[in-house]
Design an enzyme around this catalytic site. Structure first.
Site, PDB file in Angstrom:
ATOM      1  N   SER A  27     -12.699 -20.746 -32.299  1.00  0.00           N
ATOM      2  CA  SER A  27     -13.199 -22.104 -32.056  1.00  0.00           C
ATOM      3  C   SER A  27     -13.531 -22.485 -30.826  1.00  0.00           C
ATOM      4  CB  SER A  27     -12.386 -22.836 -32.874  1.00  0.00           C
ATOM      5  OG  SER A  27     -12.616 -24.245 -32.699  1.00  0.00           O
TER       6      SER A  27
ATOM      7  N   LYS B  34     -17.527 -22.507 -28.870  1.00  0.00           N
ATOM      8  CA  LYS B  34     -18.095 -23.631 -28.216  1.00  0.00           C
ATOM      9  C   LYS B  34     -18.411 -23.514 -26.738  1.00  0.00           C
ATOM     10  CE  LYS B  34     -14.723 -26.221 -29.556  1.00  0.00           C
ATOM     11  NZ  LYS B  34     -13.776 -26.983 -30.156  1.00  0.00           N
TER      12      LYS B  34
ATOM     13  N   ASP C 298     -18.482 -23.974 -36.209  1.00  0.00           N
ATOM     14  CA  ASP C 298     -17.089 -24.440 -35.748  1.00  0.00           C
ATOM     15  C   ASP C 298     -16.888 -25.770 -36.147  1.00  0.00           C
ATOM     16  OD1 ASP C 298     -14.856 -24.335 -34.139  1.00  0.00           O
ATOM     17  OD2 ASP C 298     -15.778 -25.951 -33.010  1.00  0.00           O
TER      18      ASP C 298
ATOM     19  N   ARG D  29     -10.298 -26.612 -41.807  1.00  0.00           N
ATOM     20  CA  ARG D  29      -9.074 -26.072 -41.202  1.00  0.00           C
ATOM     21  C   ARG D  29      -8.023 -27.407 -40.983  1.00  0.00           C
ATOM     22  NH1 ARG D  29     -10.224 -23.701 -36.154  1.00  0.00           N
ATOM     23  NH2 ARG D  29      -8.191 -23.372 -36.129  1.00  0.00           N
TER      24      ARG D  29
ATOM     25  N   HIS E 207     -11.299 -25.222 -19.909  1.00  0.00           N
ATOM     26  CA  HIS E 207     -11.089 -25.669 -21.319  1.00  0.00           C
ATOM     27  C   HIS E 207      -9.313 -26.010 -21.126  1.00  0.00           C
ATOM     28  CE1 HIS E 207     -11.213 -26.575 -25.526  1.00  0.00           C
ATOM     29  NE2 HIS E 207     -10.264 -26.112 -25.350  1.00  0.00           N
TER      30      HIS E 207
END
Lengths: 434, 434
Positions: free
Chosen positions: B183, B187, B161, B168, B82
């Site tokens: 978050s 995921k 999320d 947010r 990620h």
């Protein structure tokens, strides 16, 4: 700036300009700033604070979110009193007619009770027929003619405050000094007043439990009111034990009427004179506090204050006979004494616990939509410093049912603590800030 | 605890128990905690923080707010990468097939671009027919058979999320390290992976501009992932200038394909090998980083990595011929060079400004609902440290219209700064945290 830019700036401890604050509030009222954005801003304000200029900008934006009454057609100074709320606080009900009888105009917009604290509107509505929802024109006319009107807030006065308060209540952002300041002052300044006296209560039964926090709030209110061009005096008063002896709507109204008749418990009389004297000085009808107190005492002694209350009640559709016969406000079917468990002196009497006991009897509201019963409540026979003998009544519970009375009596008994030696109650008037 | 008790506790800096956090998130997903309460809590978390236990409790609550994929039927370690997002970051597109070709399973769920940063899904969709919305069963089957699937998040993975991020984003509560941690990990862990490599980008074009903040986020992600029983490695990488030369969807996909063909710009190749090597070690197919790099290089050299991409494209309905002929991904009608104004060396190249210029050409989204044009973008001919001569092209703008090209060319020119002496670009790989 987008709403999230404004929130970010306050989150990062930056100062918001008056334009930015005004635009945020305006957009909130128009629905362009969402509730979740306002609640995030309120939390950022809670944790980062607002300085005086920002607090005044917020107050002004909330004030101008709706109608601002114009009392300029009413001659003389218009002066109101606001209390941060306590238990047994029925001062407004005797204060407003008394001050009006002494020649100062009192356009008073009050609130309802919630949780352990009562509300002036609920107490007034114990008087059969008394209507707290006057149209604005009648409100203004009554202030001009009678010198005083006692009403509730209408939807068009400071609507931003009502919506913000509803959000703050469920997002743990109530106890912020700048937000409280803006909330109180925006509502009060929308009344079109010239001066304001604030009763900031401190102690177990009050919103502010610590004196330092209460003082900070009082100072913030005074500074912010002055920025708005208003004369503002704040007085810190004790709220450890309930004020007076009666807690419950009809019982409190009857006690307030006693004050106008020259009676009433000493603490209630004293606070009425303290706030009344400030209002007379601010209103320009007395040159000193001493002169003002003497004027107020003579208005009680000569019956004009009581007559002023009768006139107000009549003008607002109420039964003026209730002023002379409190039983017309209803009586509770069950009256049950709470007996002293032992010999000694009352050391403490938890105002909050008494307020909650009265609420559970039906005198107050757990939620805003709850109905209340005007007749129920508690009358305290013993207060801090009083000597007690076993079996002697500490208090009397006025209830709808035996079961209610039983439960409340236990709660009331639990609110008392005793000592072998006489304790002295806290001073009633702690500090004056102007 | 009521929602407002939870908010109050965090507002006052108290630690929330795992039960309290879980119940708050569950009630939010069920609609019992309002958006304005979640946004107030996020602001309180932003300003008061969460410790590791609270951060993991939040991650777990968000992870279990929806479906958690079960990849236990797929043999071997499942490893994903990620990136916190940058400009020109097309690493996933070459990395995933390369790592799969080396024998590690890569179940990759990516996002779309927003603002100045691009998104892997948008880049993949430049390949005609490529479908990023596979049903879960096909996703799992493809990971088992092909070794890799490249898809977008579905509505049933970590729905808390998605809803929290939307709030947010508009309440200035994005940049909170514990909230970002929860978050990202909620995921990623919903993918059913065993290990995760994180590219935490630092610099002008990154979400985290300071190295200290990026390091704090990387550490938080590693600690929290370990609490969840996952192997997690985070690498801080520079994002001052764009990665590689291409910025824009089809242009970036073509550049990533070049890497699999043994070409591609040096920085892109290096990051692909750095992350790929970590994934091979975590996936258990290599004992050391050196061994892993050598295995990856051989998978490029023997064509199996490129063939793996063709297989993935075919399996997801895309045109595998686009892998060999990038023009099938579309070309922009206008290609305009941006000329160097003087002789010297590129001192800096603002990744953020290049990202915004690409966005304004149509390569990215200002708002989530904007459509994008796969063919447009920018190809950088000169990067930091390169010598330039007057009139030589710094970059080429690929645009839909002459007017777009003109405007973007000015923005691109403004993103460059020059010096008389050669500057050295920042190190690409700054720090490894595990």
């Amino acid at each position: 700036m987008t709403p999230s830019d404004v929130i970010r700036a306050k989150r990062d401890g930056q100062k918001l300009t008056a334009d930015v604050v005004r635009s945020f509030v305006d957009r909130f009222v128009r629905g362009e700033v969402a509730d979740y954005q306002m609640s995030a801003l309120c939390m950022a304000v809670y944790l980062r604070g607002l300085d005086d200029a920002e607090t005044w900008a917020l107050t002004e934006a909330m004030l101008h979110s709706g109608r601002v009454l114009d009392l300029s057609s009413v001659p003389g100074q218009k002066v109101d009193k606001h209390s941060t709320g306590g238990v047994g606080d029925k001062v407004s009900i005797c204060l407003a007619p008394l001050v009006a009888a002494a020649g100062v105009k009192v356009p008073m917009i009050s609130g309802r009770g919630l949780g352990h604290t009562g509300g002036t509107l609920d107490k007034l509505e114990a008087i059969p027929g008394f209507d707290v929802r006057l149209p604005v024109e009648r409100f203004v006319a009554q202030v001009a003619e009678v010198g005083c009107a006692l009403v509730g807030q209408t939807d068009d006065l400071a609507p931003a405050d009502r919506r913000m308060y509803a959000l703050r209540d469920v997002t743990a952002t109530v106890e912020s000094i700048p937000l409280i300041t803006a909330s109180i002052l925006s509502k009060k300044l929308a009344e079109g007043i010239d001066a304001l006296v604030l009763d900031v209560k401190v102690g177990r039964g009050a919103f502010m439990e610590s004196r330092a926090r209460a003082r900070a709030l009082a100072r913030s209110l005074v500074r912010c009111g002055k920025r708005g061009g208003k004369k503002v005096v704040a007085i810190l008063t004790s709220m450890d034990e309930p004020l007076g002896r009666a807690v419950g709507n009809a019982l409190e109204t009857a006690e307030a009427i006693d004050v106008l008749r020259g009676g009433g418990p000493r603490d209630l009389v004293e606070l009425t004179l303290v706030f009344g004297a400030e209002m007379l000085v601010l209103g320009g009808v007395a040159k000193s506090i001493a002169q003002a107190r003497s004027l107020l005492s003579s208005r009680i002694a000569d019956g004009t204050a009581l007559e002023k209350l009768r006139t107000i009640v009549r003008a607002q559709g109420g039964d003026p006979a209730a002023v002379d016969d409190p039983s017309r406000m209803g009586t509770a079917p069950v009256i049950r004494p709470v007996s002293a468990p032992k010999r000694g002196f009352v050391r403490s009497l938890d105002a909050r616990a008494i307020g909650l006991a009265a609420m559970s009897l039906g005198a107050g509201r757990r939620r805003a939509e709850d109905a209340i019963d005007p007749a129920v409540g508690i009358v305290l026979e013993k207060k801090i410093g009083d000597a007690v003998h076993p079996g002697e009544p500490l208090a009397r519970v006025h209830a709808k049912t035996e079961a209610d009375a039983e439960r409340a009596a236990e709660e009331v008994a639990g609110a008392y603590a005793f000592a072998a030696r006489r304790a002295h109650p806290a001073r009633l008037v702690l500090e004056r800030i102007s």
